[in-house]
Design a protein around this motif. Structure first.
Motif, PDB file in Angstrom:
ATOM      1  N   ILE A  76     -20.853 -25.889 -38.051  1.00  0.00           N
ATOM      2  CA  ILE A  76     -20.168 -25.959 -36.759  1.00  0.00           C
ATOM      3  C   ILE A  76     -19.966 -24.547 -36.214  1.00  0.00           C
ATOM      4  O   ILE A  76     -19.555 -23.639 -36.942  1.00  0.00           O
ATOM      5  N   ASP A  77     -20.276 -24.378 -34.947  1.00  0.00           N
ATOM      6  CA  ASP A  77     -20.127 -23.095 -34.263  1.00  0.00           C
ATOM      7  C   ASP A  77     -18.735 -23.051 -33.646  1.00  0.00           C
ATOM      8  O   ASP A  77     -18.499 -23.563 -32.555  1.00  0.00           O
ATOM      9  N   TRP A  78     -17.801 -22.422 -34.345  1.00  0.00           N
ATOM     10  CA  TRP A  78     -16.420 -22.434 -33.884  1.00  0.00           C
ATOM     11  C   TRP A  78     -16.217 -21.555 -32.652  1.00  0.00           C
ATOM     12  O   TRP A  78     -15.295 -21.786 -31.863  1.00  0.00           O
ATOM     13  N   ASP A  79     -17.078 -20.543 -32.462  1.00  0.00           N
ATOM     14  CA  ASP A  79     -17.029 -19.799 -31.203  1.00  0.00           C
ATOM     15  C   ASP A  79     -17.336 -20.721 -30.027  1.00  0.00           C
ATOM     16  O   ASP A  79     -16.717 -20.609 -28.955  1.00  0.00           O
ATOM     17  N   ALA A  80     -18.295 -21.650 -30.227  1.00  0.00           N
ATOM     18  CA  ALA A  80     -18.593 -22.634 -29.179  1.00  0.00           C
ATOM     19  C   ALA A  80     -17.387 -23.539 -28.940  1.00  0.00           C
ATOM     20  O   ALA A  80     -17.123 -23.959 -27.806  1.00  0.00           O
ATOM     21  N   GLY A  81     -16.645 -23.828 -30.010  1.00  0.00           N
ATOM     22  CA  GLY A  81     -15.438 -24.640 -29.864  1.00  0.00           C
ATOM     23  C   GLY A  81     -14.397 -23.955 -28.990  1.00  0.00           C
ATOM     24  O   GLY A  81     -13.786 -24.578 -28.111  1.00  0.00           O
ATOM     25  N   ALA A  82     -14.195 -22.665 -29.216  1.00  0.00           N
ATOM     26  CA  ALA A  82     -13.237 -21.912 -28.389  1.00  0.00           C
ATOM     27  C   ALA A  82     -13.730 -21.826 -26.943  1.00  0.00           C
ATOM     28  O   ALA A  82     -12.940 -21.939 -25.995  1.00  0.00           O
ATOM     29  N   ARG A  83     -15.031 -21.658 -26.782  1.00  0.00           N
ATOM     30  CA  ARG A  83     -15.615 -21.570 -25.440  1.00  0.00           C
ATOM     31  C   ARG A  83     -15.492 -22.911 -24.709  1.00  0.00           C
ATOM     32  O   ARG A  83     -15.225 -22.943 -23.502  1.00  0.00           O
ATOM     33  N   PHE A  84     -15.657 -24.011 -25.431  1.00  0.00           N
ATOM     34  CA  PHE A  84     -15.515 -25.330 -24.815  1.00  0.00           C
ATOM     35  C   PHE A  84     -14.064 -25.569 -24.402  1.00  0.00           C
ATOM     36  O   PHE A  84     -13.788 -26.161 -23.352  1.00  0.00           O
ATOM     37  N   VAL A 110     -16.535 -23.661 -14.232  1.00  0.00           N
ATOM     38  CA  VAL A 110     -17.192 -23.058 -15.401  1.00  0.00           C
ATOM     39  C   VAL A 110     -18.178 -21.958 -15.016  1.00  0.00           C
ATOM     40  O   VAL A 110     -18.637 -21.214 -15.895  1.00  0.00           O
ATOM     41  N   ALA A 111     -18.505 -21.827 -13.733  1.00  0.00           N
ATOM     42  CA  ALA A 111     -19.490 -20.834 -13.313  1.00  0.00           C
ATOM     43  C   ALA A 111     -19.126 -19.402 -13.724  1.00  0.00           C
ATOM     44  O   ALA A 111     -19.997 -18.648 -14.185  1.00  0.00           O
ATOM     45  N   PRO A 112     -17.847 -18.962 -13.605  1.00  0.00           N
ATOM     46  CA  PRO A 112     -17.521 -17.595 -14.012  1.00  0.00           C
ATOM     47  C   PRO A 112     -17.754 -17.318 -15.500  1.00  0.00           C
ATOM     48  O   PRO A 112     -17.822 -16.154 -15.909  1.00  0.00           O
ATOM     49  N   MET A 113     -17.875 -18.365 -16.301  1.00  0.00           N
ATOM     50  CA  MET A 113     -18.151 -18.211 -17.729  1.00  0.00           C
ATOM     51  C   MET A 113     -19.645 -18.059 -18.009  1.00  0.00           C
ATOM     52  O   MET A 113     -20.047 -17.885 -19.171  1.00  0.00           O
ATOM     53  N   GLY A 114     -20.465 -18.154 -16.963  1.00  0.00           N
ATOM     54  CA  GLY A 114     -21.907 -18.172 -17.186  1.00  0.00           C
ATOM     55  C   GLY A 114     -22.395 -19.512 -17.685  1.00  0.00           C
ATOM     56  O   GLY A 114     -23.478 -19.616 -18.275  1.00  0.00           O
ATOM     57  N   VAL A 115     -21.619 -20.558 -17.458  1.00  0.00           N
ATOM     58  CA  VAL A 115     -21.965 -21.920 -17.873  1.00  0.00           C
ATOM     59  C   VAL A 115     -22.351 -22.721 -16.643  1.00  0.00           C
ATOM     60  O   VAL A 115     -21.672 -22.660 -15.612  1.00  0.00           O
ATOM     61  N   ALA A 156     -19.291 -33.049 -21.855  1.00  0.00           N
ATOM     62  CA  ALA A 156     -19.948 -32.778 -23.128  1.00  0.00           C
ATOM     63  C   ALA A 156     -20.745 -31.488 -23.031  1.00  0.00           C
ATOM     64  O   ALA A 156     -21.081 -31.019 -21.932  1.00  0.00           O
ATOM     65  N   THR A 157     -21.058 -30.904 -24.164  1.00  0.00           N
ATOM     66  CA  THR A 157     -21.958 -29.756 -24.195  1.00  0.00           C
ATOM     67  C   THR A 157     -23.362 -30.218 -23.810  1.00  0.00           C
ATOM     68  O   THR A 157     -23.755 -31.353 -24.086  1.00  0.00           O
ATOM     69  N   GLY A 158     -24.158 -29.318 -23.181  1.00  0.00           N
ATOM     70  CA  GLY A 158     -25.415 -29.710 -22.568  1.00  0.00           C
ATOM     71  C   GLY A 158     -26.649 -29.515 -23.436  1.00  0.00           C
ATOM     72  O   GLY A 158     -26.570 -29.164 -24.618  1.00  0.00           O
ATOM     73  N   TYR A 159     -27.798 -29.716 -22.813  1.00  0.00           N
ATOM     74  CA  TYR A 159     -29.091 -29.701 -23.498  1.00  0.00           C
ATOM     75  C   TYR A 159     -29.735 -28.317 -23.545  1.00  0.00           C
ATOM     76  O   TYR A 159     -30.723 -28.116 -24.239  1.00  0.00           O
ATOM     77  N   ALA A 160     -29.229 -27.345 -22.798  1.00  0.00           N
ATOM     78  CA  ALA A 160     -29.852 -26.020 -22.746  1.00  0.00           C
ATOM     79  C   ALA A 160     -29.590 -25.237 -24.039  1.00  0.00           C
ATOM     80  O   ALA A 160     -28.713 -25.596 -24.850  1.00  0.00           O
ATOM     81  N   ASN A 161     -30.382 -24.175 -24.238  1.00  0.00           N
ATOM     82  CA  ASN A 161     -30.169 -23.218 -25.337  1.00  0.00           C
ATOM     83  C   ASN A 161     -30.120 -23.893 -26.711  1.00  0.00           C
ATOM     84  O   ASN A 161     -29.273 -23.573 -27.547  1.00  0.00           O
ATOM     85  N   LEU A 209     -20.592 -31.402 -28.927  1.00  0.00           N
ATOM     86  CA  LEU A 209     -21.460 -31.039 -30.048  1.00  0.00           C
ATOM     87  C   LEU A 209     -21.395 -29.526 -30.236  1.00  0.00           C
ATOM     88  O   LEU A 209     -22.126 -28.766 -29.589  1.00  0.00           O
ATOM     89  N   LEU A 210     -20.528 -29.112 -31.125  1.00  0.00           N
ATOM     90  CA  LEU A 210     -20.272 -27.690 -31.349  1.00  0.00           C
ATOM     91  C   LEU A 210     -21.173 -27.166 -32.466  1.00  0.00           C
ATOM     92  O   LEU A 210     -20.713 -26.629 -33.474  1.00  0.00           O
ATOM     93  N   LEU A 211     -22.471 -27.313 -32.273  1.00  0.00           N
ATOM     94  CA  LEU A 211     -23.442 -26.927 -33.291  1.00  0.00           C
ATOM     95  C   LEU A 211     -24.382 -25.832 -32.804  1.00  0.00           C
ATOM     96  O   LEU A 211     -25.321 -25.462 -33.508  1.00  0.00           O
ATOM     97  N   TYR A 212     -24.149 -25.295 -31.605  1.00  0.00           N
ATOM     98  CA  TYR A 212     -25.028 -24.286 -31.022  1.00  0.00           C
ATOM     99  C   TYR A 212     -24.250 -23.579 -29.913  1.00  0.00           C
ATOM    100  O   TYR A 212     -23.262 -24.112 -29.404  1.00  0.00           O
ATOM    101  N   PRO A 213     -24.666 -22.401 -29.512  1.00  0.00           N
ATOM    102  CA  PRO A 213     -23.960 -21.681 -28.436  1.00  0.00           C
ATOM    103  C   PRO A 213     -24.357 -22.244 -27.070  1.00  0.00           C
ATOM    104  O   PRO A 213     -25.287 -21.776 -26.428  1.00  0.00           O
ATOM    105  N   PHE A 214     -23.627 -23.247 -26.622  1.00  0.00           N
ATOM    106  CA  PHE A 214     -23.998 -23.949 -25.395  1.00  0.00           C
ATOM    107  C   PHE A 214     -23.900 -23.026 -24.187  1.00  0.00           C
ATOM    108  O   PHE A 214     -23.033 -22.138 -24.116  1.00  0.00           O
TER     109      PHE A 214
END
Length: 553
Positions: free
Chosen positions: A506-514, A439-444, A476-481, A413-418
């Protein structure tokens, strides 16, 4: 959602954009590249990419061309011209005939007849295009058996040649993933005991999770199953001739004259560990249904990036995403002529395919290739019951024992900065710690399943690999933020509707981050000294891979 001819080249023209938390060793992932893939796949010309449709064939060729341009190896069907990008699957598609299907209850007073899509949902049986079955009924509680979990609902019951009646779902308090798996095996259990049919009705818990009105929405959907290379349609329980789901009025008719009421059964079932006991009913049912079947084909698209380690290259990690969606919704009476009925599937699952393609690009262009080989799988038939993935897991490009792990990407769900991700199934194998560390080094962060009642672990393509003994998760992208609200709004709105298109914010930056997150996860699986392992004494590891090495939890 136009300019289709320009979109195929778009990913080659975009400029990479650096993302935060990027290590020097990581490749750069571009929001524009992710968007370009989704723009193509969600274009109206592809008409929702339905299984067996021309739109899906166009999408499959797009994915294959991307694989080809990256220099990957095709891993589909072998033919006279070599190995293809496509693993072509035959499907049997079955639909109701002209005469409405019916279920008639008799044996306790006046017979009562119910019509399909009213208070009953009659199942299709392609093996009997003019189904006409009459049999007595036996209530079997939840209809489950498992010694490990203390389930033995058929104890003392004779169901041979009869139709069993089950509660939907599983006992309250049972672990959701184990319960969902067992629920999916009810037909096989009934068949093993000699039953010829199965009916189900809701508990208080199951009716809340899936109200009848929601179930009826799927009443006219065709039934699909894959066909083996020998031409035999796959059926999990071929001995079950008839099936149906029942709403309250039809269920009450079945229990006329019974020693226990449905209300009492539901009260027992609503208690933690409640297991209503089975008994023979005083009624019988006649189920009639006409159906028509046809054969269609649709391909999985499969590519391999060979591993670089001589000792590990014969082990394979699978990164998968489903390419199909649900096509065009039928017109309804009163609809305006220009109503949008195309289910474009931008997020479900254009976004998952785009992620996989960008990970494949980064892997192929990396000067330091992964140690294990990687299989990229764009599956078909997911929306018809995980069929393309099931077929591939049973007919893989390499021996299944050489496949050591799978991560599936379905509807990120690329609709928010996960800021967190969910790996459904992470608690069953070392894939959980692998994902968390990657994913920890990404702050995720890796978060636990926030919706266990939905039993997501057994509802996406990765589960077909689990059933073949392969540790697997669905990411999948999570429930936080803001994720929880975004998920709630999407599932109650655009999901499986024409609104899942490029008009969404759609948050395309979130897409690249995913994509970056999945690159890191896939690299960790491919480069680790030890492959992903089931945890010791895990239910699924013990069931599907009893002899495989296990890791302490």
């Amino acid at each position: 959602m136009n300019r289709l001819a320009l979109l195929a080249a778009a990913s080659a023209l975009v400029l990479p954009v650096a993302l935060s938390a990027q290590s020097p060793a990581d490749p750069i992932f571009s929001p524009a590249a992710v968007r370009a893939h989704v723009e193509f796949l969600a274009d109206d010309l592809l008409a929702g990419r339905d299984t067996g449709s021309e739109g899906h064939e166009i999408a499959a060729r797009y994915v294959a061309s991307q694989f080809d341009g990256l220099g990957l190896k095709p891993a589909g069907d072998a033919g006279a011209n070599g190995v293809s990008w496509f693993q072509r699957i035959g499907f049997q598609k079955t639909e109701f005939g002209q005469t409405p299907a019916t279920l008639t209850v008799s044996g306790a007073g006046e017979a009562k007849r119910f019509t399909h899509a009213g208070d009953v949902l009659v199942g299709l049986n392609a093996a009997e295009p003019h189904l006409d079955v009459t049999a007595p009924l036996v209530f079997v509680g939840y209809g489950l058996e498992n010694k490990r979990l203390g389930l033995d609902d058929y104890a003392g019951l004779d169901v041979k040649g009869k139709i069993v009646v089950t509660l939907r779902g599983y006992p309250k308090g049972l672990p959701s993933e184990e319960g969902a798996h067992l629920s999916a095996t009810k037909g096989k259990i009934a068949e093993a005991h000699g039953a010829i049919g199965m009916l189900s009705f809701g508990t208080l818990q199951s009716m809340k999770a899936r109200p009848w009105a929601r179930m009826v929405q799927m009443a006219d959907e065709p039934d699909f199953t894959w066909v083996s290379p020998e031409g035999v349609p796959f059926e999990a329980a071929p001995g079950l001739r008839a099936s149906a789901a029942l709403n309250d009025s039809a269920a009450q008719a079945l229990f006329a004259g019974a020693p226990t009421t449905i209300a009492a059964i539901r009260k027992t079932a609503d208690k933690a560990g409640g297991k209503p006991k089975g008994f023979a009913l005083k009624t019988s049912v006649t189920i009639r249904a006409d159906s028509v079947s046809q054969r269609v084909t649709s391909p999985n698209v499969v590519a391999i990036l060979p591993g670089s380690d001589p000792k590990l290259k014969d082990e394979y990690v699978v990164l998968s995403a489903h390419l199909d969606h649900i096509g065009v919704s039928p017109a309804k009476a009163g609809d305006p002529a220009d109503k949008d009925r195309i289910n474009n599937g931008a997020l479900d699952n254009g976004a998952g395919i785009a992620t996989m393609l960008e990970v494949a690009r980064a892997m192929a262009q990396s000067p330091d290739k992964p140690r294990r080989s990687i299989i990229f799988l764009a599956s078909t038939g997911e929306e018809k019951g995980l069929l393309g993935a099931d077929y591939y897991a049973r007919h893989p490009s390499v021996p299944i024992k050489q496949i050591v792990g799978n991560v599936d990407l379905d509807m990120p769900l690329l609709l928010y900065p996960f800021t967190d991700v969910i790996a459904f199934g992470a608690n069953h194998s070392t894939l959980g710690p692998i994902v968390a560390k990657a994913v920890a080094p990404m702050g995720v962060k890796l978060s636990p399943d926030p919706m266990p009642q939905e039993t997501i672990f057994v509802r996406s393509d990765h589960y077909m690999f689990v059933k073949q003994g392969v540790p697997a998760v669905f990411l999948a992208t999570g429930y936080a933020n803001g994720g929880e609200k975004a998920w709630g709004d999407f599932l109650g709105g655009a999901y499986h509707h024409p609104g899942d298109d490029m008009n969404q914010k759609i948050d395309w930056d979130a897409g690249a981050r995913f994509a970056q997150a999945n690159y890191r996860i896939t690299r960790a699986m491919a480069d680790g000294d030890t492959p992903p392992l089931w945890f010791a004494q895990d239910f699924f590891g013990d069931l599907f891979a009893p002899d495989a090495p296990k890791a302490p939890k």
